[in-house]
Design an enzyme around this catalytic site. Structure first.
Site, short mmCIF file in Angstrom:
data_model
loop_
_atom_site.label_atom_id
_atom_site.label_comp_id
_atom_site.label_asym_id
_atom_site.label_seq_id
_atom_site.Cartn_x
_atom_site.Cartn_y
_atom_site.Cartn_z
N GLU A 1 0.73 -1.19 0.08
CA GLU A 1 -0.03 -0.12 0.15
C GLU A 1 0.97 1.30 0.05
O GLU A 1 1.74 1.60 0.93
CB GLU A 1 -0.93 0.00 1.29
CG GLU A 1 -1.87 1.33 1.18
CD GLU A 1 -3.07 1.05 2.52
OE1 GLU A 1 -3.19 -0.19 2.76
OE2 GLU A 1 -3.26 2.18 2.96
N LYS B 1 -7.16 -1.46 11.62
CA LYS B 1 -6.55 -1.75 10.32
C LYS B 1 -5.33 -1.09 10.03
O LYS B 1 -4.41 -1.39 9.44
CB LYS B 1 -7.60 -1.64 9.05
CG LYS B 1 -7.01 -2.01 7.96
CD LYS B 1 -6.36 -1.27 6.90
CE LYS B 1 -6.05 -2.07 5.73
NZ LYS B 1 -5.04 -1.07 4.85
N ASP C 1 4.04 -15.45 10.96
CA ASP C 1 2.79 -15.68 10.83
C ASP C 1 1.78 -14.41 11.07
O ASP C 1 1.35 -14.43 12.01
CB ASP C 1 2.28 -17.02 11.50
CG ASP C 1 0.96 -17.61 11.10
OD1 ASP C 1 0.16 -16.77 10.34
OD2 ASP C 1 0.41 -18.61 11.52
N HIS D 1 -0.59 10.98 0.00
CA HIS D 1 -0.11 9.97 -0.78
C HIS D 1 0.91 10.21 -1.76
O HIS D 1 0.83 11.03 -2.48
CB HIS D 1 -1.19 9.42 -1.68
CG HIS D 1 -2.14 8.48 -0.59
ND1 HIS D 1 -2.42 7.07 -1.32
CD2 HIS D 1 -2.48 8.19 0.54
CE1 HIS D 1 -3.27 6.31 -0.18
NE2 HIS D 1 -3.27 7.01 0.77
C1 MEV Z 1 -5.53 2.57 5.31
O1 MEV Z 1 -4.95 1.58 4.93
C2 MEV Z 1 -5.41 2.92 7.01
C3 MEV Z 1 -6.22 4.00 7.44
O2 MEV Z 1 -7.73 4.08 7.24
C4 MEV Z 1 -6.23 3.90 8.94
C5 MEV Z 1 -7.29 4.81 9.65
O3 MEV Z 1 -8.04 5.27 9.19
O4 MEV Z 1 -6.73 4.97 10.84
C6 MEV Z 1 -5.70 5.31 7.04
#
Ligand code: MEV
Length: 703
Positions: free
Chosen positions: A83, A267, A283, A381
């Site tokens: 990513e 995430k 793992d 980004h």
């Molecule tokens: C993107 O891979 C992860 C985010 O969505 C995490 C978040 O929103 O805290 C940017």
């Protein structure tokens, strides 16, 4: 350790980044070279030995996040992630954290939990009492499953009984066995303990064992990381620091209140943690499962990391999650990139690695929340170029830190002639085979997962069972029941010395297990005896390389002569395996028969090969690889004259030379087996050309 603060890495070329990391001591020269040549990649052959039905290798970018300070020590963190922005954001978050001293981490214990789950327990109270009464005996029994674990400072630490509803109106009992697996991930260790203990636990409790397996909710391996961001650091890039701080604290509260947001919050944390888990061969599904189960432990899914305003107005963050990871053994030992990343991180222990991962998760969370609270996530980004990386090939690096390790061998010059007292120039494939031996009740078993072999010893194929019997006999040990597990990065019967390496690894493993001191000369002599089983009239070169793992000029003319060589630098080799194994004993016998008929001519060929080997050794030490390559080409021609080449080997040699190898030849006895190519400056291209043509490659790191 040197300073991890490295500015502007993202503006540099890949080569410059590697140079910079090498110059600062983060990358060892050999690892830097491996990266430059695109060799730090699992090859198809290695993949085939890991899982089933392989049809290729799937690539992902490997990057580094510099700038980390954790518990006062600098780190450059390797990451495997696809990513965009994740790495850049992390490097930035690590840099900003330096203003207040970086991250601190703590980890009270690092235990992996196994579960023996029982159903149908009629009297759970009585069962609990029985377990309590037998607690010490059960602990001892569990510890006896892996005696070497205790010797390494690990072992079974605790037992706990949990009760829950079995879903059918009854009570299920789960015995939790908490195991210190030292620096290993430990899944297999713990699963074996569970399986061994289950019958006894069931007998004590009066139920039937339904499940015997580790739990990924590794809450006896909790790691905490903390960080402070000063208002000064939050003011960077013209942002309003108070607004940034308050926005981050608000985002943390929202994640605490709303599981939908908590999932995304977490995430982002796992973006960082998984990237390090993958880079270090861990793992990551286990890490993910543990993290999310922990996040939901209070019956409702919540955030793994939280943020608040400190008393001095700064921003304080904390993450706490289970991280049971490893730095030795298993898959990570097989993946050259994982081993390289572990050396780059240089954490020392699995606990330290878990600490780094927790700090990375917290930093990644900070980066995401700061962007969300200020400019929005899309703004930052980076534009990334699509970068094509050569698929590379399997790298075999130095010895694994296990007692039963042995090297493979590759002959550069002089095979067959060596059987007739001429010199051979041979190089080791270090750490290629590792044997582990543990005592078991009942009949002995042998498993070689890389070769898809798992048998009671008595039913193993004759070469293997005879080999083990001979090693036991030579060491004066009786077959009292062993489990022998051999990890082999060498394919079987490909002229790379697997039988000798097995013999040496077994001698070392049995000697270590039995506490016998066997010196290298004796190990070599036993392995030579074993080689008679495999090859009839062996020259002794394979067992000598397997034992001593040094480049050498070798001769056995009446007595053994070995001159170990000091190459200026490891020669860049690519080894490729053909579709069929060579048959060493048959090839040696066939050459012998032909020589009988044409003795003078064959001896002239052997004399010429002898001269090539002697001159080749000097060229190797002088690092004159182009000339050495030419000698290899000549040697291949002579081997062809001895009728041990095949159309497929000729094709492989042609592919390697067309792709730029300085020299390429069959290696070993021929009739199938392998070719070796010397590839100064173009190992990746040669390996790729061979892989493209369907020949698995491996690239030994010659010590
Ligand atoms: C993107 O891979 C992860 C985010 O969505 C995490 C978040 O929103 O805290 C940017």
């Amino acid at each position: 350790m040197s300073d991890s603060r490295i500015g502007g890495l993202y503006r540099r070329s890949i080569g410059d980044r590697i140079d910079e990391l090498e110059a600062r001591g983060w990358l060892a020269p050999a690892d830097a070279e491996t990266l430059r040549e695109g060799r730090a990649v699992l090859g198809v052959g290695g993949a085939e030995r890991m899982i089933e039905n392989v049809i290729g290798v799937f690539g992902l970018p490997l990057a580094v996040a510099p700038n980390f300070v954790i518990d006062g020590r600098d780190y450059v963190v390797p990451m495997v992630v696809e990513e965009p922005s994740v790495v850049a954001a992390l490097a930035n978050a690590a840099r900003l954290a330096r203003a207040a001293g970086g991250f601190t981490v703590s980890c009270e214990e690092s235990l992996l939990t196994g579960q023996v789950v029982l159903l149908g327990v009629a009297d759970p109270d009585a069962a609990e009492g029985a377990i309590r009464a037998q607690r010490d005996a059960l602990l001892a029994e569990a510890d006896a499953v892996h005696p070497r674990l205790a010797a390494r400072g690990g072992g079974v630490r605790d037992l706990e009984l949990h009760r829950f509803d079995d879903g059918e109106g009854g009570t299920a009992l789960a015995l939790h066995i908490h195991v210190d697996t030292c620096d290993a991930m430990g899944a297999n260790l713990v699963n074996t303990i569970c399986e061994r203990l289950a019958p006894r636990v069931a007998a004590l409790c009066g139920g039937r064992p339904a499940l015997r397996i580790l739990s990924n909710l590794a809450d006896r391996s909790l790691v905490t990381a903390r960080v402070t961001y000063t208002l000064g650091s939050l003011a960077e890039s013209g942002a309003d620091p108070v607004a940034a701080r308050d926005g981050i604290v608000a985002a943390s509260r929202i994640a605490g209140a709303d599981p939908y947001r908590a999932a995304t919050h977490n995430k982002g944390i796992m973006n960082g943690i998984d990237a390090v888990a993958i880079a270090t061969g861990n793992d990551w599904r286990a890490v993910e499962a543990g993290a999310h189960a922990w996040a939901a432990r209070q019956g409702r899914y919540g955030p793994l990391a939280t943020w608040r305003t400190g008393t001095d107005g700064s921003l304080e963050g904390e993450i706490r999650l289970p991280l049971k990871v490893g730095t030795v053994g298993g898959t990570l030992a097989r993946n050259p990139a994982a081993r390289l990343c572990l050396r780059l991180l240089d954490t020392g222990s699995a606990r330290d690695l878990a600490g780094v991962m927790a700090a990375v998760g917290l930093a990644q969370n900070f980066a995401a929340l700061r962007a969300l609270a200020t400019t929005g996530i899309q703004h930052g980004h980076m534009r990334l170029h699509a970068r094509g990386k050569p698929a590379g090939s399997r790298v075999i690096a130095g010895p694994v830190d296990e007692p039963g390790t042995a090297a493979g061998k590759v002959i550069l010059l002089g095979e067959h002639a060596v059987v007739y007292g001429r010199h051979a120039l041979a190089l080791p494939i270090p750490g290629a085979v590792t044997a582990r031996v543990s005592a078991v009740r009942g009949t002995s078993r042998i498993s070689v997962p890389d070769w898809h072999l798992e048998h009671p010893l008595a039913q193993a194929d004759a070469p293997l069972s005879q080999l083990v019997a001979r090693v036991l006999g030579e060491l004066g040990l009786a077959d009292t029941g062993y489990h022998i597990e051999i990890a082999s990065q060498l394919p079987r019967g490909m002229g790379l010395g697997s039988s000798a390496a097995f013999a040496v690894a077994l001698v070392r493993a049995f000697a270590a297990a039995a506490g016998i001191d066997v010196d290298p000369e004796r190990t070599n002599a036993i392995a030579f005896e074993c080689e008679h089983l495999a090859h009839g009239t062996p020259s002794g070169v394979d067992n000598t390389l397997a034992t001593f793992a040094r480049p050498m000029l070798f001769r056995h003319a009446g007595e053994l002569e070995i001159r170990t060589l000091e190459p200026g630098q490891p020669p860049p080799l690519v080894i490729a395996t053909s579709s069929g194994p060579g048959a060493t004993a048959a090839q040696v016998a066939a050459v012998r028969a032909r020589r009988t008929a044409l003795a003078a001519h064959y001896d002239a060929v052997f004399d010429e090969m002898d001269a090539l080997a002697i001159e080749g050794a000097a060229l190797l030490e002088a690092n004159d690889l182009d000339r050495l390559g030419r000698l290899m080409n000549l040697c291949h021609g002579l081997l062809n004259a001895l009728e041990v080449s095949t159309p497929e080997l000729e094709m492989m040699v042609r592919i390697a030379r067309s792709a730029g190898a300085a020299g390429a030849k069959l290696t070993g006895a021929g009739g199938g087996g392998s070719v070796v190519a010397l590839c100064p400056g173009n190992a990746a291209a040669v390996a790729q050309a061979l892989e493209d043509a369907g020949f698995p490659t491996l690239v030994p790191a010659v010590s």
